[in-house]
Design a protein around this motif. Structure first.
Motif, PDB file in Angstrom:
ATOM      1  N   UNK A  76     -15.465 -28.868 -16.297  1.00 51.12           N
ATOM      2  CA  UNK A  76     -16.762 -29.174 -16.887  1.00 51.12           C
ATOM      3  C   UNK A  76     -16.845 -28.663 -18.325  1.00 51.12           C
ATOM      4  N   UNK A  77     -16.330 -27.474 -18.574  1.00 47.86           N
ATOM      5  CA  UNK A  77     -16.298 -26.937 -19.943  1.00 47.86           C
ATOM      6  C   UNK A  77     -15.451 -27.841 -20.836  1.00 47.86           C
ATOM      7  N   UNK A  81     -16.733 -29.961 -24.138  1.00 49.09           N
ATOM      8  CA  UNK A  81     -16.069 -29.819 -25.437  1.00 49.09           C
ATOM      9  C   UNK A  81     -15.597 -31.179 -25.948  1.00 49.09           C
ATOM     10  N   UNK A  82     -15.020 -31.955 -25.059  1.00 49.24           N
ATOM     11  CA  UNK A  82     -14.493 -33.276 -25.400  1.00 49.24           C
ATOM     12  C   UNK A  82     -15.598 -34.206 -25.889  1.00 49.24           C
ATOM     13  N   UNK A  83     -16.771 -34.132 -25.271  1.00 50.41           N
ATOM     14  CA  UNK A  83     -17.867 -35.039 -25.610  1.00 50.41           C
ATOM     15  C   UNK A  83     -18.768 -34.502 -26.729  1.00 50.41           C
ATOM     16  N   UNK A  84     -18.458 -33.312 -27.250  1.00 52.44           N
ATOM     17  CA  UNK A  84     -19.259 -32.745 -28.325  1.00 52.44           C
ATOM     18  C   UNK A  84     -20.569 -32.137 -27.867  1.00 52.44           C
ATOM     19  N   UNK A  85     -20.710 -31.907 -26.553  1.00 53.97           N
ATOM     20  CA  UNK A  85     -21.967 -31.365 -26.013  1.00 53.97           C
ATOM     21  C   UNK A  85     -21.931 -29.840 -25.857  1.00 53.97           C
ATOM     22  N   UNK A  86     -20.778 -29.243 -26.078  1.00 56.83           N
ATOM     23  CA  UNK A  86     -20.624 -27.827 -25.757  1.00 56.83           C
ATOM     24  C   UNK A  86     -21.528 -26.929 -26.604  1.00 56.83           C
ATOM     25  N   UNK A  87     -21.680 -27.241 -27.880  1.00 58.16           N
ATOM     26  CA  UNK A  87     -22.508 -26.404 -28.757  1.00 58.16           C
ATOM     27  C   UNK A  87     -23.954 -26.328 -28.263  1.00 58.16           C
ATOM     28  N   UNK A 120     -20.950 -18.914 -30.866  1.00 54.95           N
ATOM     29  CA  UNK A 120     -19.636 -19.110 -31.490  1.00 54.95           C
ATOM     30  C   UNK A 120     -18.555 -18.315 -30.760  1.00 54.95           C
ATOM     31  N   UNK A 121     -18.898 -17.085 -30.407  1.00 56.34           N
ATOM     32  CA  UNK A 121     -17.928 -16.222 -29.724  1.00 56.34           C
ATOM     33  C   UNK A 121     -17.583 -16.776 -28.346  1.00 56.34           C
ATOM     34  N   UNK A 122     -18.617 -17.185 -27.592  1.00 57.01           N
ATOM     35  CA  UNK A 122     -18.387 -17.719 -26.249  1.00 57.01           C
ATOM     36  C   UNK A 122     -17.638 -19.044 -26.309  1.00 57.01           C
ATOM     37  N   UNK A 123     -17.992 -19.878 -27.266  1.00 55.79           N
ATOM     38  CA  UNK A 123     -17.305 -21.163 -27.409  1.00 55.79           C
ATOM     39  C   UNK A 123     -15.826 -20.945 -27.715  1.00 55.79           C
ATOM     40  N   UNK A 476     -33.449 -37.415 -16.989  1.00 60.83           N
ATOM     41  CA  UNK A 476     -33.078 -36.501 -18.077  1.00 60.83           C
ATOM     42  C   UNK A 476     -31.656 -35.966 -17.903  1.00 60.83           C
ATOM     43  N   UNK A 477     -30.993 -35.811 -19.021  1.00 61.91           N
ATOM     44  CA  UNK A 477     -29.626 -35.303 -19.036  1.00 61.91           C
ATOM     45  C   UNK A 477     -29.561 -34.103 -19.976  1.00 61.91           C
ATOM     46  N   UNK A 478     -28.412 -33.441 -19.987  1.00 53.04           N
ATOM     47  CA  UNK A 478     -28.180 -32.300 -20.877  1.00 53.04           C
ATOM     48  C   UNK A 478     -29.224 -31.201 -20.676  1.00 53.04           C
TER      49      UNK A 478
END
Length: 794
Positions: A76-77, A81-87, A120-123, A476-478
């Protein structure tokens, strides 16, 4: 108990109760006037633009990667990241933690900077871990991973301490309680206290002071967190009798009122051994917290703790069959306990008073509690617990005066966003994300039909608002959160670990029993007229209560991993135990360690004589070679390779023992000790892994990976032995302790001290766990073998 102290405690509680009553009254007015409906309708209409996406046909085909299940942690992580949703995912997750756990206002520039830094650190950690550990069989929430983090902060001794504590707590949690949930809560509290401490430190703190404060935070977190499984959960569970609960509650109450833990005294009940352990552990925890309180925060700590405990007790004694509880009786204790539980954390670390934090935390707590009670309503109903939801479920058609808790929940949300956090856009976003996510998770867990029944019961009186909420739940998503992902992940890990450990111990015991049945050496018939003391002596040594770890490892690797025929490798199993027993007989001789007991019995040279012991050891070594030569179901060249390898192992073990003898009275360097231990102990452990691999014609790369693992695991094993020789129980060990000091042997303890030896053992534990990544097979058994090595008591 001192009447004055009791009176003071009650006055403190009444003042807190008055504040909670005032808060509840304001919420009640808002519920009655339905002011939350137009306010939240407007908020949701604005909010939904970021959460309801209308995908075009082109975007559908370009999305590429399928969205994995939310509970598939690593996948899932990666997908986020791949879809640009991680931030955005991490931003709302960290922002929520800053609000809930740290009591921060999100519109503060300082908070925004800290959230961004944490994101930023966790990412960076999550994405680098995913890249590095693609195909990794370990987990981010592992003992090795936690220890590596502790090393970076200089708190590895504290981490060893808390891991030992968690292991002991888990072993003492009664089966009637949820062990994994108790472990998770305790770990969560420790993490929460650490977060608070880190926030209080500031950026200009020295490394030494940072290490000291982190050490303190871990110990304080454990000390406070212990109250959840051993006070809150224990009193809720069906473990103690009614009389025991009363006695135990009185003991806790006395402690909080007087500031001193009373003696346990007479205990009338079946749980005396459990209560003795808990009393001892909680007393130490309480004294540690007290000793680390500043005088100016001591009063606040005791007051908040008493409010927390008493409000729980008020709720705990409620009876679902009582149809007369008022709304105030249902909600005021919830406001008190949900706020004070988080306020205590700041008291625990002696943080300075912060009026903004205190106010936000006080108003925020009930939101979290109502969300939790909604999630658990059916379990609570089954247990007969009184919560706003269970009570409403039972009496809503008989008591028209009862507040609908789901309406109050949305009222609290509206009040938080606009009256507590001053209509801050980010706060609105995060709180609505969380609310919708909670409903989506509940729906997924309960199923659509059950969810619809619940919503029909708790639906708000305004149909348009209810419809809007359900539309958001569907569309709803995200809106998911990292802490929920981590929570589910941790529970899964803890449950899997527990099951794997049980399977490991069952496997050990089953195979050990089977091995014990094949070790006996029969006497030769045609010389039966003469006494064969050497065979009697060999069987005496083999019949001892040995762990049989080496042949067990060979059995598991050979049969389960390499698919070798069980009966075909029986000679190899025998040979390994014969070789190991031979080495122990030599090791115990007066000329060497001069041991009196082995495997719970007198050593062989004590029962027979030194000469017989020496001959028996040589005899068993030759029997081992004979057994290996009997591996007739394998290719002769393969067997020859195995015998050659076995001879090299025996040579190296002799070299190791010679090094040991030569080192007596000398101070070895750590490097010399590592080398000696590998030859004495590690090499035999290596053999148990490599011999079945040779028979299976395993690839050279795999054999090298297994050797690396064995090297590190073998040294960890020896360090644990050195520690047990100093601090172990002779009865459990089956041999006397203190022999190393008596023989003037250089050990990890003599060179590094007990604390240093423990650190060194965990370093080799981590190295061994990391080496397992290179073994391209199922390594679950080896992982638990390593855990057993460092956690054993014999």
């Amino acid at each position: 108990m001192n009447e004055e102290l009791t009176k003071n405690a009650e006055v403190c509680y009444r003042l807190a109760e008055q504040k909670a009553a005032h808060y509840f009254k304001s919420l009640y007015v808002q519920v009655m006037q339905k002011t939350y409906v137009p306010i939240l309708t407007k908020d949701i209409q604005s909010w939904k633009h970021n959460h309801i996406h209308h995908h075009s046909l082109l975007s559908f085909f370009s999305r590429g990667k399928r969205k994995p299940d939310v509970q598939e942690y690593r996948s899932y992580i990666q997908w986020l990241h791949y879809t640009g949703k991680l931030d955005n995912y991490l931003d709302r997750s960290i922002s929520y933690i800053f609000m809930r756990d740290l009591g921060k206002a999100l519109d503060s520039p300082d908070t925004q900077i800290r959230v961004r830094r944490a994101v930023d650190s966790l990412k960076n950690h999550l994405t680098s871990s995913n890249e590095k550990n693609r195909g990794d069989k370990t987990d981010t929430v592992s003992m090795a991973g936690l220890y590596r983090k502790a090393q970076k902060e200089g708190v590895e001794s504290t981490m060893i301490w808390v891991m030992d504590k968690l292991k002991t707590v888990s072993a003492n949690i009664p089966k009637e309680m949820d062990v994994e949930q108790a472990q998770r809560k305790l770990i969560k509290i420790i993490g929460g206290v650490i977060m608070h401490q880190v926030e209080e430190m500031g950026d200009d703190i020295s490394p030494e002071e940072r290490t000291r404060k982190l050490d303190e935070a871990i110990r304080l977190g454990y000390s406070y967190g212990l109250t959840y499984p051993f006070i809150d959960d224990l009193l809720d569970a069906k473990v103690l009798s009614a009389k025991e609960k009363k006695q135990y509650s009185d003991l806790i109450r006395t402690t909080l009122i007087t500031g001193a833990v009373p003696e346990l005294g007479e205990w009338d009940g079946n749980n005396i051994y459990l209560i003795r352990y808990i009393h001892s552990e909680l007393r130490d925890a309480f004294e540690y917290i007290k000793a680390h309180q500043r005088p100016e925060t001591m009063k606040s700590f005791f007051e908040q703790s008493y409010v927390f405990f008493n409000s729980q007790e008020v709720d705990r004694i409620k009876d679902l069959s009582n149809a007369d509880y008022t709304n105030e009786e249902l909600y005021i204790p919830i406001i008190l306990k949900s706020a004070s539980s988080r306020l205590i954390v700041r008291s625990v670390i002696s943080a300075p008073e912060d009026e903004g934090f205190d106010n936000r935390t006080f108003f925020y707590g009930i939101y979290n509690q109502l969300a939790d009670d909604f999630t658990d309503m059916f379990d609570d109903m089954k247990d007969g617990a009184v919560t706003p939801y269970t009570y409403y479920m039972k009496y809503h058609d008989k008591r028209l005066d009862l507040i609908n808790p789901f309406e109050l929940y949305w009222t609290v949300i509206s009040n938080l966003i606009h009256n507590v956090y001053h209509s801050d856009t980010k706060t609105c976003e995060v709180i609505l994300d969380r609310a919708i996510n909670g409903l989506k998770r509940f729906k997924e867990r309960m199923g659509t039909q059950k969810y619809n029944e619940v919503m029909e019961l708790f639906a708000c009186e305004n149909p348009k608002f209810s419809s809007l909420i359900q539309s958001m739940v569907r569309k709803a998503d995200d809106v998911d959160f990292f802490d929920k992902l981590l929570r589910d992940h941790m529970i899964t890990i803890l449950k899997n670990e527990r099951k794997e450990q049980e399977d490991f111990l069952d496997t050990i015991e089953t195979i050990r029993s089977q091995i014990n049945n094949i070790l006996n050496i029969p006497k030769i018939e045609n010389i039966s007229l003469m006494k064969e003391s050497i065979i009697d002596a060999a069987n005496y040594s083999l019949e001892g209560d040995g762990k049989r770890l080496r042949p067990i490892v060979t059995w598991v690797m050979g049969v389960n991993e390499y698919g070798l025929n069980k009966s075909a490798i029986v000679p190899l199993i025998r040979s390994l135990e014969y070789m190991h027993t031979a080495s122990l007989i030599f090791d115990d001789l007066p000329s060497q360690d001069n041991a009196l007991t082995r495997r719970g019995r007198p050593t062989l040279h004590q029962v027979y004589n030194i000469a017989t012991a020496e001959l028996t050891s040589l005899f068993l070594t030759q029997k081992a070679i004979e057994e290996q030569a009997s591996l007739d179901q394998f290719d002769s060249k393969t067997v020859l390779n195995l015998i050659r390898y076995s001879a090299q192992i025996a040579e190296n073990m002799c070299r190791g023992q010679a090094m040991d003898l030569d080192s007596k009275g000398k101070q070895l360097t750590l490097e010399q000790l590592n080398m000696m231990c590998f030859y004495k102990t590690g090499i035999a452990f290596e053999a148990s892994l490599i011999m079945p691999a040779i028979l299976a014609n395993a690839e050279e790369l795999e054999i090298e990976a297994l050797k690396k693992f064995a090297h590190y695991a073998g040294i960890a094993f020896q360090i644990k032995d050195d520690l047990l020789d100093v601090e172990g129980d002779p009865i459990l060990l089956g041999k006397s302790t203190g022999k190393d000091a008596e023989n003037n042997n250089s050990t990890f303890v003599s060179i590094l001290g007990q604390e240093g030896a423990r650190k060194e053992m965990w370093e080799y534990y981590c190295l061994a766990m990391e080496a397992l990544q290179e073994v391209l097979r199922n390594t679950t058994f080896l992982k638990h073998l390593l855990n057993y090595i460092v956690n054993r008591d014999h």
